[in-house]
Design an enzyme around this catalytic site. Structure first.
Site, mmCIF file in Angstrom:
data_model
loop_
_atom_site.group_PDB
_atom_site.id
_atom_site.type_symbol
_atom_site.label_atom_id
_atom_site.label_comp_id
_atom_site.label_asym_id
_atom_site.label_seq_id
_atom_site.Cartn_x
_atom_site.Cartn_y
_atom_site.Cartn_z
ATOM 1 C CG ASP A 93 -0.249 0.137 2.512
ATOM 2 O OD1 ASP A 93 0.985 0.340 2.504
ATOM 3 O OD2 ASP A 93 -0.913 0.070 3.557
ATOM 4 C CB SER A 94 0.383 4.627 -0.986
ATOM 5 O OG SER A 94 -0.787 5.053 -0.315
ATOM 6 N N GLY A 95 0.847 3.734 2.289
ATOM 7 C CA GLY A 95 1.011 4.370 3.586
ATOM 8 C C GLY A 95 0.013 5.491 3.809
ATOM 9 C CG ASP A 266 -6.084 -4.844 1.795
ATOM 10 O OD1 ASP A 266 -6.704 -4.022 1.089
ATOM 11 O OD2 ASP A 266 -5.604 -4.549 2.888
ATOM 12 C CB CYS A 304 -12.609 -26.347 7.205
ATOM 13 S SG CYS A 304 -11.124 -25.349 6.912
ATOM 14 C CB CYS A 306 -7.514 -25.017 7.061
ATOM 15 S SG CYS A 306 -7.999 -24.998 8.804
ATOM 16 C CB CYS A 309 -10.368 -27.907 10.011
ATOM 17 S SG CYS A 309 -11.136 -26.362 10.562
ATOM 18 C CG HIS A 335 -10.470 -21.939 10.359
ATOM 19 N ND1 HIS A 335 -10.939 -23.072 9.726
ATOM 20 C CD2 HIS A 335 -11.544 -21.110 10.475
ATOM 21 C CE1 HIS A 335 -12.229 -22.938 9.495
ATOM 22 N NE2 HIS A 335 -12.627 -21.749 9.936
#
Lengths: 369, 369
Positions: A93-95, A266, A304, A306, A309, A335
């Site tokens: 990101d640009s801050g 995001d 799930c 993952c 799990c 998770h």
């Protein structure tokens, strides 16, 4: 090769679409959720765990990395990828969002922003040129232009000024950005005011970027209002470029964002709530700290796949979190990120089969916001 | 099958020896260092990471697991192995050391110890029978008898009483212990008083256990004094049974313990200092938090093959630890445990080649305590 977007398929019922964004560090299948690695690490987990849970791109924070360890140090280490041992795509990101969030600690002018470090109070000055220098040093695959993000609620004149500065600064960023493989994305501001979104979209798209973000949302406004802004803003962005909705990461907002034509998201939400002991399940959120799970020997989600799990029970994860054991928040983080990555994969499949409308209805029939 | 020890080879220059300890959950090559998993997790790392760094057995703490989540809950989960997803051997201590460390919070009688929980102040009563009940419920491969550990320094009469209680309690533990595959080890006390160590060794070995621990050391006495106690205590233990020196984990003490015939060690030291940003290197300890490593892009140890050294620089690990990022202490924990596991592997190889004396001299020529 800077990031190149290829639109693959559009849904017929909604504005949803699937595509591929190619970067020097690999391809990203969109719509995509990008885990946030603020300080050159996605909190609590390793790059191998990120790969294992299916993450295709992660985000780094310019503000934080500039302050610690410093962009010059990261450059000396060979760039952010090498420094943090992540060989997949990265977006920085640009801050802008961070420095504008430092309410009392910052002073804005047309030239740039003076702010004080949240760590040691030291004074710093960000200009579009300085931010480009930092992002180029970090060496992510995608850099974001330095923008001004107006808060919500906010007076119209302030949003207007932010839109104007964002345009001027975007032009200065584009001018200052020189990098062989890093793509620079522009950011559209304008708060919740249609005319200003339209102006900002015109300003930014006229400069010509390989991708566009919608900033200034998910800053406190009600969700229906955010959806409304997306309804009229997304169509103003070129179809052949990726569209990134910044700071959005709750499952319902991802589904609604996709429905409006967003390709990238995001948010720290999934990792932050994980560290508080809250996990995503198909029905919504589950607070695994709660006493009711003390003797629940089933996984967080039976369906799930993952790592958490597959191998651990709710009772064990609850025990770890109650005892402040790090493995507990590692498991909830894995998770929650897997949940979002998997959600996006299923969204892409649904769009591919032209069934996204159905997917969306089924999702909301089950998921309680 | 309870734990069975096979002595494979004895060093000719020292009392060092290699052996194999077989348990229902796998074989342990001795001398061995056992990472400590106090609350059903080795702090910050996963069972897969433990396997990957070469750990063959881990330790669980009876006192902590009794209080949280409770031994009954662990039993309901299918035992400690299943609860924490570790299918290798586990040893549980007896909680003796912990409850005796709770100075103001405990009251000792011949029957047992009344103590207050460090978590909520609630009152509890441990007897040898109660501890056996807890350890059987946890279901580790090796359980330790409930003993009284005298502090250092300490009046002779207190050490004497601890030795007597430890003997009576060991007999009661043996009587109460009923488990198909769990082995019960006895503990020899006696502080730093030769006659009392001799008495305790006679008391405990006469009861007949499949393994023996030396307790009451590494509680504040100088290292030379500890080595002296080992010099006269280890020979009192049967050669055909494993010998476990409790609470010892600094590299120099491991080498010296092995030289005196010790087979098993455990300690929180490597994981605790890791969380403080201190790592083991062949030259001793290195404080990776220090500013001098800010731009050191080499690994912790060039010759180390652990996950941290294969993939990350000192500069990056320092950055993570300075920022309180969990991955930082995961990496230092992995490195420190790998260092000790690798040290023990090299010790076993040296003994196997009858070169342990040489190994020991070379180790101390390099390692600064």
């Amino acid at each position: 090769m800077p990031a190149t977007y290829t639109l693959i398929k559009k849904d017929t019922e909604t504005a949803a679409r699937v595509g591929v964004l190619q970067t020097s560090h690999g391809s990203i299948h969109t719509p995509v959720f990008m885990p946030v690695g603020t300080q050159a690490t996605v909190k609590t987990i390793s790059p191998e765990e990120l790969k294992d849970l299916g993450a295709e791109i992660i985000l780094g924070n310019t503000y934080h990395l500039y302050l610690r360890p410093g962009h010059d140090l990261v450059a000396e280490a060979g760039g952010l990828h090498k420094f943090m041992h992540w060989d997949g795509p990265i977006l920085t990101d640009s801050g802008g969002f961070q420095v504008f969030s430092l309410n009392d600690l910052r002073k804005i002018s047309d030239e740039g922003v003076t702010f004080r470090s949240h760590i040691d109070g030291s004074s710093h000055f960000f200009t579009p040129e300085k931010v480009m220098e930092i992002e180029m040093a970090l060496g992510a695959d995608i850099a974001m232009a330095f923008d001004e993000c107006a808060p919500y609620p906010c007076e119209i004149k302030d949003v207007q000024r932010a839109v104007e500065r964002t345009a001027t600064w975007a032009a200065r960023c584009k001018e200052a950005h020189r990098h062989s493989y890093q793509a620079l994305f522009g950011i559209v501001q304008g708060g919740t005011i249609r005319e200003l979104r339209e102006k900002s979209a015109r300003d930014i798209t006229s400069l010509g970027f390989p991708g566009y973000a919608i900033g200034g949302l998910s800053v406190g406004e009600p969700k229906p209002l955010m959806y409304q802004v997306l309804d009229y803003t997304v169509p103003l962005l070129p179809e052949d470029k990726p569209r990134y909705l910044m700071g959005v990461g709750s499952p319902d907002c991802l589904v609604e964002g996709v429905a409006r034509g967003i390709d990238m998201f995001d948010c720290v939400l999934p990792t932050r709530i994980a560290r508080n002991g809250t996990v995503f399940v198909p029905e919504g959120k589950l607070v695994i700290r709660n006493a009711e799970y003390a003797r629940d020997f089933s996984p967080i989600d039976e369906n799930c796949s993952c790592y958490a799990c597959r191998n651990y029970s709710r009772a064990y994860i609850r025990h770890l979190i109650k005892c402040n054991e790090v493995l507990g928040i590692r498991l909830t983080t894995i998770h929650n990120l897997h949940y979002l990555v998997d959600l996006m994969k299923n969204i892409r499949l649904a769009i591919g089969e032209n069934k996204f409308g159905e997917f969306r209805r089924e999702f909301f029939a089950r998921f309680k916001v």
